[in-house]
Design a protein around this motif. Structure first.
Motif, PDB file in Angstrom:
ATOM      1  N   GLN A 144       0.831  -1.208   0.000  1.00 36.23           N
ATOM      2  CA  GLN A 144       0.000   0.000   0.000  1.00 36.23           C
ATOM      3  C   GLN A 144       0.862   1.253   0.000  1.00 36.23           C
ATOM      4  O   GLN A 144       0.607   2.206  -0.729  1.00 36.23           O
ATOM      5  CB  GLN A 144      -0.920  -0.022   1.225  1.00 36.23           C
ATOM      6  CG  GLN A 144      -1.531   1.301   1.643  1.00 36.23           C
ATOM      7  CD  GLN A 144      -2.775   1.656   0.855  1.00 36.23           C
ATOM      8  OE1 GLN A 144      -3.273   0.831   0.091  1.00 36.23           O
ATOM      9  NE2 GLN A 144      -3.255   2.871   1.024  1.00 36.23           N
ATOM     10  N   VAL A 145       1.906   1.265   0.834  1.00 35.57           N
ATOM     11  CA  VAL A 145       2.797   2.420   0.923  1.00 35.57           C
ATOM     12  C   VAL A 145       3.522   2.630  -0.407  1.00 35.57           C
ATOM     13  O   VAL A 145       3.622   3.759  -0.914  1.00 35.57           O
ATOM     14  CB  VAL A 145       3.813   2.246   2.073  1.00 35.57           C
ATOM     15  CG1 VAL A 145       4.841   3.375   2.048  1.00 35.57           C
ATOM     16  CG2 VAL A 145       3.090   2.204   3.412  1.00 35.57           C
ATOM     17  N   SER A 153      11.494   5.552   0.640  1.00 40.56           N
ATOM     18  CA  SER A 153      12.744   5.504   1.401  1.00 40.56           C
ATOM     19  C   SER A 153      12.640   4.435   2.488  1.00 40.56           C
ATOM     20  O   SER A 153      11.558   3.927   2.795  1.00 40.56           O
ATOM     21  CB  SER A 153      13.014   6.862   2.041  1.00 40.56           C
ATOM     22  OG  SER A 153      12.035   7.141   3.024  1.00 40.56           O
ATOM     23  N   ASP A 154      13.786   4.113   3.099  1.00 42.51           N
ATOM     24  CA  ASP A 154      13.780   3.156   4.204  1.00 42.51           C
ATOM     25  C   ASP A 154      12.926   3.661   5.356  1.00 42.51           C
ATOM     26  O   ASP A 154      12.287   2.879   6.063  1.00 42.51           O
ATOM     27  CB  ASP A 154      15.212   2.899   4.684  1.00 42.51           C
ATOM     28  CG  ASP A 154      16.016   2.080   3.677  1.00 42.51           C
ATOM     29  OD1 ASP A 154      15.392   1.408   2.835  1.00 42.51           O
ATOM     30  OD2 ASP A 154      17.262   2.131   3.723  1.00 42.51           O
ATOM     31  N   LEU A 155      12.913   5.001   5.539  1.00 40.43           N
ATOM     32  CA  LEU A 155      12.123   5.593   6.617  1.00 40.43           C
ATOM     33  C   LEU A 155      10.644   5.315   6.407  1.00 40.43           C
ATOM     34  O   LEU A 155       9.924   4.934   7.334  1.00 40.43           O
ATOM     35  CB  LEU A 155      12.391   7.100   6.697  1.00 40.43           C
ATOM     36  CG  LEU A 155      11.960   7.825   7.982  1.00 40.43           C
ATOM     37  CD1 LEU A 155      12.706   7.259   9.183  1.00 40.43           C
ATOM     38  CD2 LEU A 155      12.228   9.322   7.846  1.00 40.43           C
ATOM     39  N   ASN A 156      10.179   5.498   5.170  1.00 35.75           N
ATOM     40  CA  ASN A 156       8.769   5.241   4.893  1.00 35.75           C
ATOM     41  C   ASN A 156       8.454   3.751   4.877  1.00 35.75           C
ATOM     42  O   ASN A 156       7.338   3.337   5.195  1.00 35.75           O
ATOM     43  CB  ASN A 156       8.368   5.875   3.561  1.00 35.75           C
ATOM     44  CG  ASN A 156       8.325   7.389   3.620  1.00 35.75           C
ATOM     45  OD1 ASN A 156       9.135   8.073   2.993  1.00 35.75           O
ATOM     46  ND2 ASN A 156       7.389   7.926   4.378  1.00 35.75           N
ATOM     47  N   GLY A 172      -2.979   7.452   3.334  1.00 35.54           N
ATOM     48  CA  GLY A 172      -1.695   7.753   3.959  1.00 35.54           C
ATOM     49  C   GLY A 172      -0.860   6.509   4.154  1.00 35.54           C
ATOM     50  O   GLY A 172      -1.285   5.387   3.854  1.00 35.54           O
ATOM     51  N   THR A 173       0.345   6.712   4.673  1.00 39.12           N
ATOM     52  CA  THR A 173       1.270   5.590   4.818  1.00 39.12           C
ATOM     53  C   THR A 173       1.152   4.882   6.162  1.00 39.12           C
ATOM     54  O   THR A 173       1.639   3.766   6.316  1.00 39.12           O
ATOM     55  CB  THR A 173       2.720   6.088   4.661  1.00 39.12           C
ATOM     56  OG1 THR A 173       2.996   7.071   5.671  1.00 39.12           O
ATOM     57  CG2 THR A 173       2.938   6.706   3.282  1.00 39.12           C
ATOM     58  N   ALA A 174       0.556   5.518   7.162  1.00 38.32           N
ATOM     59  CA  ALA A 174       0.446   4.916   8.491  1.00 38.32           C
ATOM     60  C   ALA A 174      -0.879   4.185   8.631  1.00 38.32           C
ATOM     61  O   ALA A 174      -1.943   4.814   8.589  1.00 38.32           O
ATOM     62  CB  ALA A 174       0.571   5.985   9.578  1.00 38.32           C
ATOM     63  N   PRO A 175      -0.859   2.860   8.803  1.00 41.21           N
ATOM     64  CA  PRO A 175      -2.122   2.128   8.954  1.00 41.21           C
ATOM     65  C   PRO A 175      -2.728   2.359  10.330  1.00 41.21           C
ATOM     66  O   PRO A 175      -2.034   2.724  11.282  1.00 41.21           O
ATOM     67  CB  PRO A 175      -1.693   0.673   8.789  1.00 41.21           C
ATOM     68  CG  PRO A 175      -0.290   0.644   9.311  1.00 41.21           C
ATOM     69  CD  PRO A 175       0.311   1.971   8.896  1.00 41.21           C
TER      70      PRO A 175
END
Length: 414
Positions: free
Chosen positions: A98-99, A112-115, A133-136
């Motif tokens: 998803q990200v 990136s590795d952070l994301n 968004g990236t945070a589930p």
């Protein structure tokens, strides 16, 4: 069933942002019969979050958190969850996909590795899909309490509430119905209103609660009830309001009792009567027009307004004579009436409101005391003005002037 909301973030505690998430979450929970008993804001600090989770678990069936789920070092909610649930982070391949898809769609670039760390979630958690968004979101349980974590970004949180959290709560829990009904009154202080309603309030059934919600120039009355049968609740609460309409008909904001803001009531009545309004503002600085033009469809009843702030503008644009100002003062009933009269002519409206006064902190062109305000109203039948002596700072004086202006035109229309 009870819930507690916890918002996480130093930015809330230092006043950098306003916590609107809690209000939205509380409203959505209320719709499905879940009562919020406490809202808490805590800093981005591991031990503080742990303590708050433990305390909330003793008070609520459901604990909802927002914030602290991002990819940076100050986002510590997932770590606190792992510590509280004695869990570890594991990579969730669906979240990672998803990200990656989101980054490709928005940035057309690899993550990136952070994301990529956003795909690390507690192993015991049920993952709630965050499509924006990236945070589930995370759903976990300890004992009898359900814990739900969502990102703090408002539009992401709202989507998660609508698409994931509310449907899952509805599926998994049997809940009572909560029913509210609100009416808005104007022109009577909370204490005087309570005296008028004392006998009725004392006779209310124990299952129905009354709340007084005072605002600037208005007081809302809200009746609330909770039970297993929504229709019975509705009938009971509406029946109680039917008893007080005769006691309040002179101060209901629209004559019908709906929870409507004063500008909306004025707009609705003007439209229903096929009449129009214009404005000539001085001390209110265009605030009446600003409130009025926020209402959809108001162009069908609002002709326009002038902000004649300086004395010269009142003479040159509104046509108030220098002799009238010299005789009575720029802050006077005579000037307010002439401003309203001429605005009505300029805009060819049925009604015109005017304001002239001293909002402070200095007197400006006037010799009147700070807080002195005259509001004029020109109608098809004539012109009149009303004097007010407000207290407070500049902002409060302007606010009260605006509210009184709307009350004057509303009373005339009713």
């Amino acid at each position: 069933m009870t819930a507690e909301i916890i918002t996480i973030g130093d930015e809330i505690l230092i006043g950098q942002i306003v916590d609107t998430n809690s209000a939205h979450i509380a409203q959505e929970l209320n719709k499905i019969g879940i009562s919020v008993h406490q809202i808490t804001s805590v800093e981005d600090q591991h031990s503080h979050i742990l303590t708050t989770l433990e305390e909330a678990s003793k008070r609520a069936d459901i604990v909802i958190l927002t914030g602290g789920l991002g990819p940076t070092k100050d986002d510590v909610t997932k770590g606190a969850f792992c510590a509280y649930f004695e869990d570890v982070l594991v990579r969730n391949e669906e979240v990672l996909a998803q990200v990656e898809a989101l980054f490709k769609k928005i940035n057309n670039s690899p993550i990136s590795d952070l994301n990529r760390e956003q795909a690390m979630v507690p192993s015991k958690a049920i993952v709630l899909n965050n499509k924006y968004g990236t945070a589930p979101g995370l759903w976990m349980k300890k004992g009898a309490t359900v814990f739900i974590a969502m990102p703090g970004v408002p539009f992401e949180m709202k989507a998660l509430m609508e698409l994931e959290v509310i449907p899952k709560l509805v599926r998994e829990f049997k809940r009572p119905f909560i029913f509210h009904k609100t009416i808005r009154t104007f022109g009577l202080a909370e204490s005087a209103l309570a005296e008028r309603l004392e006998a009725w309030e004392n006779s209310l059934p124990k299952a129905i609660k009354l709340a007084y919600l005072p605002g600037s120039g208005t007081v809302r009355l809200r009746l609330s009830g909770k039970g297993e049968d929504r229709e019975l609740l509705r009938i009971s609460i509406e029946g109680e309001f039917e008893k007080i309409y005769p006691l309040l008909e002179d101060i209901l904001s629209n004559g019908l009792g709906e929870a409507e803001e004063l500008p909306a009531s004025v707009s609705r009545l003007l439209i229903s009567k096929k009449q129009s309004l214009s404005l000539a503002e001085s001390c209110s600085g265009g605030e009446i027009a600003a409130r009025f033009t926020k209402i959809p469809g108001v162009s069908s009843c609002f002709k326009g307004g002038l902000v004649s702030y300086a004395t010269q503008a009142k003479e040159d644009i509104l046509g108030v004579s220098a002799g009238l100002i010299a005789s009575h003062g720029v802050v006077s009933g005579q000037v307010a009436e002439k401003m309203a009269q001429n605005a009505r002519k300029i805009f060819k409206s049925d009604y015109a409101l005017s304001t002239t006064g001293v909002a402070g902190p200095s007197k400006g062109d006037s010799q009147a005391e700070v807080g002195t305000v005259f509001i004029g109203l020109a109608t098809p039948q004539g012109i009149f003005s009303k004097k007010f002596e407000f207290t407070g700072n500049r902002e409060q004086i302007v606010e009260r002037s605006v509210n009184e202006a709307f009350k004057i035109i509303l009373k005339e229309l009713l």
